[in-house]
Enzyme design. Structure first.
Site, short mmCIF file in Angstrom:
data_model
loop_
_atom_site.label_atom_id
_atom_site.label_comp_id
_atom_site.label_asym_id
_atom_site.label_seq_id
_atom_site.Cartn_x
_atom_site.Cartn_y
_atom_site.Cartn_z
N SER A 10 -17.20 3.36 31.58
CA SER A 10 -17.10 4.69 30.99
C SER A 10 -16.12 5.53 31.79
O SER A 10 -16.32 5.80 32.97
CB SER A 10 -18.47 5.36 31.00
OG SER A 10 -18.35 6.71 30.56
N HIS A 35 -15.03 2.81 27.36
CA HIS A 35 -15.76 3.87 26.66
C HIS A 35 -15.11 5.20 27.00
O HIS A 35 -14.90 5.53 28.17
CB HIS A 35 -17.22 3.85 27.09
CG HIS A 35 -18.10 4.71 26.26
ND1 HIS A 35 -18.45 4.39 24.96
CD2 HIS A 35 -18.72 5.89 26.53
CE1 HIS A 35 -19.25 5.31 24.47
NE2 HIS A 35 -19.44 6.24 25.40
N ASP A 37 -15.42 9.17 26.33
CA ASP A 37 -16.25 10.28 25.87
C ASP A 37 -15.41 11.53 25.62
O ASP A 37 -14.64 11.95 26.49
CB ASP A 37 -17.32 10.60 26.91
CG ASP A 37 -18.46 9.59 26.90
OD1 ASP A 37 -18.98 9.29 25.81
OD2 ASP A 37 -18.81 9.09 27.99
N MET A 39 -15.92 15.52 24.68
CA MET A 39 -16.90 16.61 24.60
C MET A 39 -16.17 17.91 24.34
O MET A 39 -15.11 18.16 24.92
CB MET A 39 -17.70 16.72 25.90
CG MET A 39 -18.37 15.43 26.33
SD MET A 39 -19.26 15.66 27.89
CE MET A 39 -19.71 13.95 28.26
N HIS A 68 -16.29 8.02 21.76
CA HIS A 68 -17.58 8.65 21.43
C HIS A 68 -17.34 10.15 21.31
O HIS A 68 -17.08 10.83 22.31
CB HIS A 68 -18.59 8.34 22.54
CG HIS A 68 -19.90 9.01 22.37
ND1 HIS A 68 -20.79 9.18 23.43
CD2 HIS A 68 -20.51 9.58 21.29
CE1 HIS A 68 -21.86 9.81 23.00
NE2 HIS A 68 -21.72 10.08 21.71
N MET A 70 -18.59 13.61 20.98
CA MET A 70 -19.69 14.54 21.14
C MET A 70 -19.16 15.93 20.80
O MET A 70 -18.96 16.78 21.67
CB MET A 70 -20.24 14.47 22.56
CG MET A 70 -21.02 13.20 22.83
SD MET A 70 -21.53 13.04 24.56
CE MET A 70 -20.13 12.14 25.23
N MET A 139 -28.13 6.61 22.89
CA MET A 139 -27.98 7.39 24.10
C MET A 139 -29.28 7.30 24.90
O MET A 139 -30.34 7.72 24.43
CB MET A 139 -27.67 8.85 23.77
CG MET A 139 -26.30 9.07 23.13
SD MET A 139 -24.94 8.50 24.19
CE MET A 139 -25.18 9.51 25.65
N GLY A 144 -23.73 14.73 27.76
CA GLY A 144 -23.09 15.90 28.33
C GLY A 144 -22.62 15.74 29.77
O GLY A 144 -21.60 16.30 30.15
N GLY A 147 -24.16 10.41 35.41
CA GLY A 147 -25.05 10.29 36.57
C GLY A 147 -26.50 10.65 36.31
O GLY A 147 -27.24 10.91 37.26
N ASP A 177 -25.73 3.66 26.23
CA ASP A 177 -24.98 4.44 27.22
C ASP A 177 -25.91 5.43 27.89
O ASP A 177 -26.60 6.21 27.23
CB ASP A 177 -23.83 5.17 26.53
CG ASP A 177 -23.00 6.00 27.49
OD1 ASP A 177 -23.10 5.78 28.71
OD2 ASP A 177 -22.24 6.86 27.03
N GLY A 178 -25.91 5.39 29.24
CA GLY A 178 -26.63 6.40 30.01
C GLY A 178 -27.58 5.82 31.04
O GLY A 178 -28.48 5.08 30.69
#
Length: 231
Positions: A10, A35, A37, A39, A68, A70, A139, A144, A147, A177-178
């Protein structure tokens, strides 16, 4: 359990001042899909990278990006990511005014269409969308921020999606993911994930390439063990 699970680094956790170098190092370590992200600071309380960053990475050969979104208005923004190096686009059920149309547009552009399920979003929400979906992103944290700690209730959702796929004879990929580390990666692999996204565990390591290879090696070991067990 999947016998073909792959690991996606990611880029949310990668050093943005050396992003091209980080992608190249991961590629040399064996990564082929990354991946990515996006946002918007509205759907989630953070702002990250966008399509111009993808353009800056297009000269790195044989790299594909799993985007992805968001974002609050995916109908407008999916068109920004009609790039050659984008393999797949996932959008959130909660954000689209016409999600079937959006997913069809993604497919028509030659990419894998995906829906992302936030922790409170049930598997039942995706049932009407299955004819339009190539992958489902579970998810396992609230989106958002990188970590975060893995949410154990995500495992039941992965298992339900795997059972639904087998029962209905479907072929969508299950992505997670996560909060992925060595322990939680085994859990989601056993639950039926096909693609596992890891950011902090890889990029917080003093040698991210070695961390990626270590995690990928575990997936291969588990895959071989699963094949031997089923033989």
């Amino acid at each position: 359990m999947s016998c073909k699970t792959i690991l996606l680094p990611s880029l949310l956790s990668a050093p943005f001042d050396r992003l091209g170098e980080s992608v190249q190092n991961m590629k040399s370590a064996g990564a082929s899909v990354f991946h990515f992200d996006v946002m918007d600071g509205h759907f989630v309380p953070n702002i990250t990278i966008g399509p111009l960053v993808l353009d800056s990475l297009k000269n790195i050969p044989d790299c594909a990006f799993d985007v992805h979104l968001m974002v609050t208005n995916p109908s407008r923004q999916i068109k920004w990511f009609d790039r050659e190096n984008v393999r797949s686009l996932s959008i959130h059920i909660e954000t689209s005014s016409d999600i079937k149309q959006d997913l069809q547009w993604i497919r028509d552009s030659g990419k894998r269409s995906g829906v992302a399920l936030n922790p409170p979003t049930t598997v039942e929400k995706v049932h009407p969308l299955l004819p339009y979906v190539d992958q489902i992103l579970v998810m396992s944290v609230y989106p958002g921020f990188p970590g975060q700690t893995f949410l154990n209730e995500s495992l039941a959702k992965i298992e339900a999606l795997a059972e639904l796929r087998e029962r209905e004879g479907l072929s969508y990929l299950i992505q997670v993911d996560g909060g992925i580390n060595e322990e939680t990666m085994r859990w989601v692999n056993n639950a039926g994930a096909d693609e596992i996204v890891s950011g902090n565990t890889i990029f917080s390591d003093p040698n991210p390439a070695n961390a990626f290879q270590r995690l990928s090696g575990l997936l291969k070991e588990w895959s071989l063990a699963a094949k031997a067990h089923s033989a």
